[in-house]
Design a protein around this motif. Structure first.
Motif, short mmCIF file in Angstrom:
data_model
loop_
_atom_site.label_atom_id
_atom_site.label_comp_id
_atom_site.label_asym_id
_atom_site.label_seq_id
_atom_site.Cartn_x
_atom_site.Cartn_y
_atom_site.Cartn_z
N TRP A 1 0.81 -1.21 0.00
CA TRP A 1 0.00 0.00 0.00
C TRP A 1 0.85 1.27 0.00
CZ3 TRP A 1 -4.98 -0.22 -1.03
CH2 TRP A 1 -5.65 -1.43 -0.82
N PHE A 2 2.19 1.13 -0.06
CA PHE A 2 2.99 2.34 0.07
C PHE A 2 2.83 3.27 -1.14
CE2 PHE A 2 6.05 -0.27 -2.22
CZ PHE A 2 6.69 0.64 -3.05
N LEU A 3 2.59 2.70 -2.34
CA LEU A 3 2.38 3.57 -3.51
C LEU A 3 1.08 4.36 -3.41
CD1 LEU A 3 3.70 1.56 -6.59
CD2 LEU A 3 4.54 3.73 -5.73
N PRO A 4 -0.05 3.71 -3.07
CA PRO A 4 -1.28 4.51 -2.86
C PRO A 4 -1.10 5.56 -1.76
CG PRO A 4 -1.83 2.19 -3.10
CD PRO A 4 -0.34 2.26 -3.03
N ALA A 5 -0.40 5.19 -0.67
CA ALA A 5 -0.18 6.16 0.41
C ALA A 5 0.64 7.34 -0.09
CB ALA A 5 0.52 5.47 1.58
N PHE A 6 1.64 7.05 -0.92
CA PHE A 6 2.47 8.11 -1.48
C PHE A 6 1.64 9.06 -2.33
CE2 PHE A 6 4.86 9.38 -5.32
CZ PHE A 6 5.75 10.26 -4.74
N LEU A 7 0.77 8.52 -3.17
CA LEU A 7 -0.07 9.34 -4.04
C LEU A 7 -1.05 10.19 -3.24
CD1 LEU A 7 -0.81 6.76 -6.89
CD2 LEU A 7 0.76 8.71 -6.96
N LEU B 1 1.62 17.52 0.18
CA LEU B 1 2.92 17.30 0.81
C LEU B 1 4.01 17.29 -0.26
CD1 LEU B 1 3.90 16.67 3.75
CD2 LEU B 1 4.08 14.28 3.03
N PRO B 2 5.13 17.99 -0.04
CA PRO B 2 6.21 17.97 -1.04
C PRO B 2 6.68 16.56 -1.33
CG PRO B 2 6.60 19.70 0.58
CD PRO B 2 5.42 18.91 1.06
N VAL B 3 7.16 16.35 -2.57
CA VAL B 3 7.56 15.01 -3.02
C VAL B 3 8.61 14.40 -2.10
CG1 VAL B 3 8.62 13.72 -4.91
CG2 VAL B 3 6.99 15.54 -5.42
N PHE B 4 9.59 15.19 -1.68
CA PHE B 4 10.67 14.67 -0.83
C PHE B 4 10.11 14.04 0.44
CE2 PHE B 4 13.36 15.76 2.87
CZ PHE B 4 14.39 14.86 2.65
N PHE B 5 9.21 14.75 1.13
CA PHE B 5 8.66 14.22 2.38
C PHE B 5 7.72 13.04 2.12
CE2 PHE B 5 9.66 18.67 3.40
CZ PHE B 5 10.54 18.46 4.46
N ALA B 6 6.98 13.10 1.01
CA ALA B 6 6.09 11.99 0.70
C ALA B 6 6.88 10.70 0.41
CB ALA B 6 5.21 12.34 -0.51
N GLY C 1 7.85 4.95 5.27
CA GLY C 1 8.24 4.92 6.68
C GLY C 1 7.06 4.61 7.58
N PHE C 2 5.94 5.26 7.32
CA PHE C 2 4.74 5.04 8.14
C PHE C 2 4.26 3.60 8.02
CE2 PHE C 2 0.03 5.25 8.53
CZ PHE C 2 -0.03 5.58 9.88
N LEU C 3 4.27 3.07 6.80
CA LEU C 3 3.79 1.70 6.59
C LEU C 3 4.73 0.67 7.18
CD1 LEU C 3 2.43 2.14 2.96
CD2 LEU C 3 1.09 1.75 5.02
N LEU C 4 6.05 0.94 7.15
CA LEU C 4 7.00 0.04 7.80
C LEU C 4 6.77 0.03 9.31
CD1 LEU C 4 10.32 0.83 5.87
CD2 LEU C 4 9.16 -1.37 5.93
N TRP C 5 6.50 1.20 9.86
CA TRP C 5 6.25 1.29 11.30
C TRP C 5 4.99 0.53 11.69
CZ3 TRP C 5 2.29 4.15 13.91
CH2 TRP C 5 2.44 4.19 15.30
N LEU C 6 3.93 0.68 10.89
CA LEU C 6 2.70 -0.05 11.17
C LEU C 6 2.90 -1.56 11.06
CD1 LEU C 6 -0.11 1.98 9.32
CD2 LEU C 6 0.31 1.83 11.78
N ASN C 7 3.83 -1.96 10.19
CA ASN C 7 4.08 -3.39 9.97
C ASN C 7 5.05 -3.96 10.99
OD1 ASN C 7 3.16 -5.43 8.24
ND2 ASN C 7 5.17 -5.54 7.23
N GLY C 8 5.53 -3.11 11.92
CA GLY C 8 6.44 -3.58 12.96
C GLY C 8 7.85 -3.84 12.48
N GLN C 9 8.27 -3.21 11.37
CA GLN C 9 9.61 -3.43 10.83
C GLN C 9 10.51 -2.23 11.15
OE1 GLN C 9 7.66 -4.71 6.82
NE2 GLN C 9 9.73 -5.58 6.80
N LYS D 1 13.62 3.24 -3.00
CA LYS D 1 13.96 2.04 -3.78
C LYS D 1 14.17 0.84 -2.86
CE LYS D 1 17.36 0.55 -7.25
NZ LYS D 1 18.60 0.94 -7.97
N THR D 2 14.73 1.09 -1.67
CA THR D 2 14.94 0.02 -0.70
C THR D 2 13.61 -0.61 -0.28
OG1 THR D 2 16.89 1.16 0.13
CG2 THR D 2 15.94 -0.54 1.54
N VAL D 3 12.63 0.24 -0.01
CA VAL D 3 11.32 -0.26 0.40
C VAL D 3 10.62 -0.97 -0.75
CG1 VAL D 3 9.06 0.43 1.30
CG2 VAL D 3 11.11 1.56 2.10
N VAL D 4 10.82 -0.47 -1.96
CA VAL D 4 10.26 -1.13 -3.14
C VAL D 4 10.76 -2.57 -3.22
CG1 VAL D 4 10.29 -1.19 -5.67
CG2 VAL D 4 9.86 0.95 -4.48
#
Length: 490
Positions: free
Chosen positions: A4-10, A17-22, A28-36, A351-354
């Motif tokens: 879901w990180f791509l939909p969250a990014f969009l 939100l500026p592209v850099f922060f998005a 980052g938010f999705l990794l945190w929710l996933n406990g990683q 790219k790492t998260v991808v």
């Protein structure tokens, strides 16, 4: 959950939100929710690692060289040169606009800089000659996309770094597509000239132009050296000329001098001066590409040499800059470079998260499920990229989609450099595509015309650029011939 990180990014982009922060917040938010949490630390550590790269230093250096040359007053010289050559054609100033963009591309590599610098000069001039303001703005915006295609190109440096490709190969692969876009736009101007009764023009050569003795002799030497060098390159392709580089150059230097003397007698004094005043600025892309091709320096070193040359030309030859101007040049370069480098650093983390989410494999399965024919898939991807380009700038789009799409088409047999050019040209055209094309807003600001009216006037030119995109896609030789001939691609 990571899918879901791509939909969250969009969603983050759509709320402003500026592209850099998005790019950092969504995964980052999705990794945190996933406990990683370990992967979360890796994500933000890679932000710095993504910027800490020697090859990537080419980007700020090329930006600095372009700023110095632009500040040094080269725009007027390029426009005068273009007008002396093409002002006599029907729709002459529109042709001049396009040729100026081609020449300016070899100096700045930026569509925004092209639109701003050339638009402020040519749009009022075109309007004065009888062109509508919206048509002048549309031609300026459409031709400015040539800037990031013809080397040096900032977006190709970004692509090469993110995807691990050769910067030199991408630079060389962009030459013919960039020229093809320019020629296509000129063809469309010729079609529209009769339909819209565009003003007729005559060859306009700036009268009474002067040139300093130093610039005269620098141009004198560079013209002969460049022409002799071109003859050597052609001669070296013939058998039996191996090892004859310098002797051939000496002979051809005499031949070049005689040819230029013959040409000198056939043109006016004012025409010669206009041409001579354009020689020193136009030497920049020759130094960059020539040095890379003969192996004297790497693309990053070429960028540094370009800065040194720009300083020598602006301060020593043209004498069009003062030391006080450097502060503003450095400020603009620092802001531009910081913006791009932060995006690249965030892209490496992204790219790492991808990779962690296995999204490329999932997307590959979806795409391959549509068709196994590479030609059909290339058509579909071009449509996708064109739509993305309407809403997202070329740099971020390459950063986000490159790591996902490139491996898919490489596995299908598309050469990585060929796909890089397809993607770069397509997303660059998006800069002039409504509703969010950046150069449309710059052209609107420069001309005072509404974005909507420029968007309507630019449609015929966009049609030409889309046609060129599909030519590049389905005729690989257009982009691959020069890299193969020079040995940068097998």
């Amino acid at each position: 959950m990571l899918v879901w990180f791509l939909p969250a990014f969009l969603i983050l982009l759509m709320i402003g939100l500026p592209v850099f922060f998005a790019l950092l917040a969504a995964p980052g938010f999705l990794l945190w929710l996933n406990g990683q949490e370990r992967d979360l630390a890796l994500l933000y550590r890679n932000l710095y690692n993504g910027m800490d790269s020697f090859p990537l230093m080419a980007l700020p250096f090329f930006l600095l060289a372009g700023e110095i040359m632009n500040r040094g007053g080269i725009t007027e010289r390029l426009v005068d040169f273009s007008q002396a050559f093409m002002g006599h054609l029907r729709g002459g100033l529109a042709h001049v606009n396009i040729l100026s963009s081609i020449l300016f591309a070899g100096l700045s590599g930026s569509a925004v800089a092209d639109t701003s610098a050339l638009g402020s000069t040519l749009i009022p001039a075109m309007e004065k000659q009888g062109y509508t303001r919206r048509f002048a703005a549309a031609v300026t915006a459409a031709s400015s996309v040539i800037g990031p295609i013809i080397p040096p190109s900032g977006i190709m440096i970004i692509y090469a770094y993110v995807m691990g490709e050769s910067v030199a190969a991408l630079f060389l692969a962009g030459i013919v597509p960039g020229l093809l876009v320019g020629l296509g736009l000129m063809g469309m101007v010729r079609v529209l000239a009769d339909r819209y009764d565009l003003p007729k023009a005559e060859r306009i050569v700036k009268k009474g132009a002067t040139i300093s003795p130093l610039e005269y002799w620098v141009s004198f030497a560079l013209l002969r050296a460049n022409l002799a060098g071109l003859m050597v390159v052609i001669a070296r392709a013939l058998p039996g000329t191996e090892g004859l580089g310098w002797p051939l150059f000496a002979v051809f230097l005499v031949v070049a001098h005689l040819l230029l003397l013959y040409w000198r007698r056939r043109v006016s004094y004012d025409f010669r001066i206009v041409c001579k005043k354009a020689v020193a600025p136009l030497q920049t892309p020759i130094i960059i590409l020539g040095g890379i091709l003969i192996g004297v320096f790497t693309p990053t070193e070429a960028a540094a040499i370009a800065v040194a040359y720009a300083l020598v030309v602006s301060f020593g030859v043209l004498r069009s800059m003062r030391l006080a101007d450097l502060a503003e040049v450095m400020r603009r370069t620092a802001i531009g470079a910081a913006t791009v480098l932060l995006l690249v650093g965030a892209a490496v983390s992204f790219k790492t998260v991808v990779a962690l989410s296995h999204t490329p494999e999932t997307l590959a399965g979806i795409i391959l499920g549509l068709s196994e024919n590479p030609l059909i898939l290339l058509f579909l991807i071009n449509v996708l990229l064109f739509i993305v380009g309407m809403f997202l700038d070329a740099g971020p789009a390459i950063i986000i989609l490159g790591p996902i799409l490139a491996p898919i088409f490489t596995d299908l047999g598309v050469h990585p450099v060929h796909f890089a050019v397809i993607m770069s040209v397509n997303l660059t055209v998006g800069l002039a595509t409504p509703p969010m094309g950046l150069v449309l807003f710059v052209a609107s600001s420069v001309s005072g015309e509404k974005v909507e009216t420029i968007a309507r006037a630019i449609l015929p030119f966009l049609a030409v650029e889309v046609l060129v995109i599909f030519l590049i896609t389905y005729v690989p030789a257009i982009s691959m011939t020069i890299p193969r001939l020079t040995g940068f691609v097998n």
